[in-house]
Design an enzyme around this catalytic site. Structure first.
Site, PDB file in Angstrom:
ATOM      1  N   ASP A 400       0.829  -1.192   0.000  1.00  0.00           N
ATOM      2  CA  ASP A 400       0.000   0.000   0.000  1.00  0.00           C
ATOM      3  C   ASP A 400       0.870   1.251   0.000  1.00  0.00           C
ATOM      4  OD1 ASP A 400      -2.280   1.574   0.058  1.00  0.00           O
ATOM      5  OD2 ASP A 400      -3.216   0.446   1.693  1.00  0.00           O
ATOM      6  N   GLU A 403       3.166   5.124  -3.610  1.00  0.00           N
ATOM      7  CA  GLU A 403       3.532   6.324  -4.393  1.00  0.00           C
ATOM      8  C   GLU A 403       4.545   7.237  -3.699  1.00  0.00           C
ATOM      9  OE1 GLU A 403      -0.110   7.078  -2.042  1.00  0.00           O
ATOM     10  OE2 GLU A 403       0.391   5.559  -3.491  1.00  0.00           O
ATOM     11  N   ASP A 473      -7.639   4.929  -3.999  1.00  0.00           N
ATOM     12  CA  ASP A 473      -8.833   5.073  -3.164  1.00  0.00           C
ATOM     13  C   ASP A 473      -9.858   5.961  -3.855  1.00  0.00           C
ATOM     14  OD1 ASP A 473      -7.409   3.571  -1.361  1.00  0.00           O
ATOM     15  OD2 ASP A 473      -6.811   5.268  -0.117  1.00  0.00           O
TER      16      ASP A 473
END
Length: 805
Positions: A400, A403, A473
């Site tokens: 997760d 980035e 998300d």
């Protein structure tokens, strides 16, 4: 076999124009030239791939690419000079360099211009990068006015053709930037720079501008079509390995299962309901609290016996993927080790508070810091602790925030030092480095289990690291659903074939009643129907659970539609798994924008809500609400169900092929728009004429049954071929040729299906099997169910069989 070469100077030529001298020298890889504007080097990696390097000082661009792993191969080249223009030519392309301006032009072997640099657009602006003197670099190109281009990663704007836009390319939660585009003319450009980059396209110019660069460095590749361009990009940046078969089944997840028992009960419930399931995902906080963020240990009291938990999941024939992050809490062992070597960065990231209350209580900072994945020692530390989780038998990693999350952004944050220089210099390659670190470490110690990584961000070359990127998300809305289609297609067109989205959207903030809102139930169902035809079918989100039994019981509309598509996914596994082999072996793509298969059909080039799934199925997801209407409840106006009228969706069938309605078997003519009724359990789905489509058995998990009886559907109207691929379903033995293929060839004129000799073998391979052949018509072979009476039943023992119709 082509050999890697060293660049060796063959000759040096000095010429003079307008009283100023330029020199150029031929090398085995290409040439180097000194022009009035910059030093230019052209390197041919193959006959179809040319690298262009421009610098103000030749010594200033001694760069090792993070994305490109290929080296130049021996290529037959000729160099010709006419006036101030140098032309270097391979068997596939020519590259021209103007010795006065330094401008580059790319030409195909027929002499047609593919792409021009814009005159006088090369720019080097001095820039102080956290104390290092370097440049901000930019280069512009001139495209044809109506030239369609694609790629640039994943954006959420709903655009298919990437013209007339401006992008600030810096990785974030829902945008994954890859500085690569490809043209409908059959070429691609990879701008090899990792700093924040601005891409601008207008009718007049197309340009990249990067904050930090010692030089301009880009690759031009010619493939002739989209598949060819992607093949060239993977030749440069790495091939995509195979995932295990189970990853093409259905995944259930949510934010988050708060105990091992809660997650295990979900798997048990799916088995009890006889709804297929292969993957289950444990999201964050199994480590305990925010100060222990990403400890990679089961420190939460609700996970008291992790080994038994994993074993119980496996005993139910399911697979566990678990969340890991790229940051660490101050009380973790990793934090302490990384801090000692200066491998933690200082900027705000998630979570911001040590408390789990929402909104974050900033008076109690979490102290969580992002690690430096550019540092090989830091990647070693990361793996040192992650292998402890691997020892439990965990099947996949959910990396997760890859980035990574960068909150309360300040420009000075990019001054953080990494192993490779400032964070600014390498910012966009963060996901490539952290995902690559996990893959490379695990692959070095274990080849018995194929690596499966689910991650939130990507950069050029990441396909080589066994990762499937999800779209972040995203919110739960019809607009978001529609935008996922073009997002996934453009992402795939950068050469990274594996992509997915949270089925149902992550945040339910738009739907006050959550799962009680009939519009959300319809949205979730439509999103799951779309997800059936993506490389990973995964239900996930926050604010409300998403398991099938949250949407009703068997015999109710939403439940039955969801179950229908999960079952369809499993029946398509032989098709999907064989397509995944095509991705690995032949540089293909699973999600295919219409330009890939129909580049000559101008009506197909900018359609943003249809695509091919593999090379046979045309998918047209429903992306608007159809079965709700306003209702009144007290003082509130609420949406209520309304199934009184069956609605329809229009779909364009590309020219150059005939098509079959998957559900009915009706044959249709390409080059036309058709309307399809779309009750809740139907989306427009069409099969290209000439397709040979294999269907597997009804199963509860991917490997429940052998493929000893497959239904083979033929869609006549054109010649066609399908390669059925099989192996051990996991491990890397396929890299050593341990697999089998069977080619099914349909001759439409002779009405003959030829099932070729089986090539290859693997442990556990079926010696004999049955193929039930179905000739699809308007009266037979439509829909997802097994055809009771096939046209032919073929006993197959590995030898060629010809079946006449």
């Amino acid at each position: 076999m082509m050999k890697r070469i060293l660049a060796i100077t063959l000759w040096v030529v000095a010429v003079s124009f307008g009283g100023k001298a330029q020199t150029w020298q031929k090398t085995e890889a290409g040439l180097k030239a000194t022009t009035h504007k910059a030093d230019v080097e052209i390197q041919f990696f193959t006959a179809s791939i040319a690298r262009v390097i421009k610098s103000l000082q030749s010594s200033s661009c001694n760069k090792k690419s993070l994305s490109v792993i290929a080296t130049p191969l021996r290529t037959n080249l000729t160099v010709k000079q006419q006036a101030d223009v140098l032309t270097i030519k391979s068997e596939s392309i020519s590259v021209q360099c103007n010795l006065t301006s330094g401008t580059i032009r790319f030409i195909d072997k027929a002499g047609a211009t593919l792409l021009n640099e814009k005159e006088n657009s090369t720019s080097f602006q001095p820039f102080n990068d956290a104390g290092t003197n370097t440049f901000t670099v930019s280069q512009a190109y001139t495209l044809d006015p109506d030239e369609a281009i694609y790629g640039l990663g994943q954006q959420q704007a709903g655009k298919m053709v990437q013209r007339n836009l401006k992008l600030n390319m810096i990785q974030n939660n829902t945008s994954d930037y890859v500085p690569f585009f490809q043209s409908v003319k059959g070429y691609g450009i990879f701008w090899d720079n990792y700093s924040p980059t601005r891409f601008v396209d207008s009718a007049a110019t197309t340009s990249f501008r990067s904050d930090v660069g010692d030089c301009i460095d880009y690759y031009f590749m010619y493939g002739g079509n989209a598949d060819g361009v992607i093949a060239r990009m993977r030749e440069l940046t790495g091939q995509a390995p195979m995932f295990p078969l189970w990853t093409y089944g259905f995944f259930q997840s949510k934010e988050r299962y708060k105990s091992q028992d809660e997650l295990l009960d979900v798997v048990k419930k799916y088995r009890e309901l006889k709804v297929p399931l292969d993957g289950i995902i444990q999201d964050w906080q199994y480590w305990g609290n925010n100060y222990l963020w990403n400890a990679m240990e089961f420190l939460n009291v609700e996970f008291p016996n992790p080994q038994k938990w994993v074993n119980d999941i496996h005993s139910l024939k399911a697979h566990l993927t678990i969340s890991i992050w790229n940051s660490f809490g101050p009380q973790t062992k990793q934090y302490r080790e990384l801090d000692k070597i200066g491998a933690l960065m200082n900027f705000s990231t998630w979570p911001q508070s040590g408390s789990e209350k929402w909104p974050p209580i900033r008076d109690y900072p979490s102290g969580v810091r992002v690690y430096d994945p550019y540092n090989p020692a830091a990647r070693d530390i990361y793996w040192k602790y992650l292998k402890g989780l691997l020892s439990y038998g965990i099947d996949g990693w959910w990396i997760d925030s890859s980035e990574p999350d960068h909150l309360d952004f300040k420009p000075a944050d990019l001054d953080n030092k990494t192993y490779l220089g400032s964070f600014r210099k390498v910012r966009n390659a963060f996901p490539l480095m952290t995902v690559g670190g996990v893959f490379q470490h695990q692959r070095a110690v274990d080849s018995s289990k194929r690596i499966f990584i689910l991650t939130r961000s990507a950069f050029a070359g990441q396909q080589r690291y066994g990762a499937n990127t999800w779209s972040g998300d995203v919110t739960s809305s019809w607009t978001a659903l529609r935008n996922q289609i073009s997002a996934g297609l453009n992402f795939s067109l950068t050469g990274i074939p594996y992509w997915n989205a949270d089925i149902g959207g992550f945040f339910l903030s738009r739907f006050r009643r959550k799962l009680e809102d009939p519009e959300y139930r319809e949205l979730y169902t439509r999103w799951l129907e779309f997800g059936t035809f993506t490389p990973l079918m995964r239900s996930h989100g926050a604010d409300a659970p998403r398991e099938i039994y949250q949407f009703g019981t068997k015999g109710t509309k939403y439940y039955d539609a969801i179950e229908k598509y999960i079952n369809l996914r499993y029946r398509l596994l032989p098709y999907i798994y064989s397509t995944s082999w095509d991705v690995t072996a032949n540089q293909s793509s699973m999600m295919r924008a219409l330009v890939m298969d129909f580049p000559a059909d101008k009506n197909a080039l900018d359609i943003n809500d249809q695509y091919m799934f593999g090379k046979s199925l045309l998918v047209s997801p429903v992306t608007n609400p159809m079965y709700v209407k306003p209702g009144v409840n007290g003082k509130d106006t609420l949406q209520v169900e309304d199934f009184s009228t069956i609605k329809s969706k229009e779909t364009y069938l590309p020219a150059g092929a005939d098509w079959y309605d998957f559900w009915t078997g009706e044959k249709l003519t390409g080059g036309n728009k058709v309307s399809k009724q779309t009750p809740l359990d139907i989306i427009p789905l069409y099969v290209k004429a000439g397709s040979v489509l294999p269907f597997g058995p009804a199963v509860q998990y991917a490997e429940e049954k052998k493929w000893d009886t497959l239904e083979i559907r033929i869609y006549p109207g054109a010649n066609g071929k399908f390669v059925l691929y099989e192996d051990e379903n996991d491990n890397y033995n396929y890299e050593r040729g341990i697999y089998s293929t069977i080619i099914f060839s349909w001759d439409d004129k002779k009405k003959t299906l030829t099932i070729g000799d089986r090539k290859g073998s693997f442990p556990g391979m079926l010696d004999s099997r049955k193929f039930n052949i179905v000739m699809v018509t308007a009266n037979k072979g439509g829909g997802e169910n097994i055809v009771a009476q096939p046209d032919k039943e073929i006993a197959y023992a590995g030898k060629k069989v010809a079946v006449q119709f």
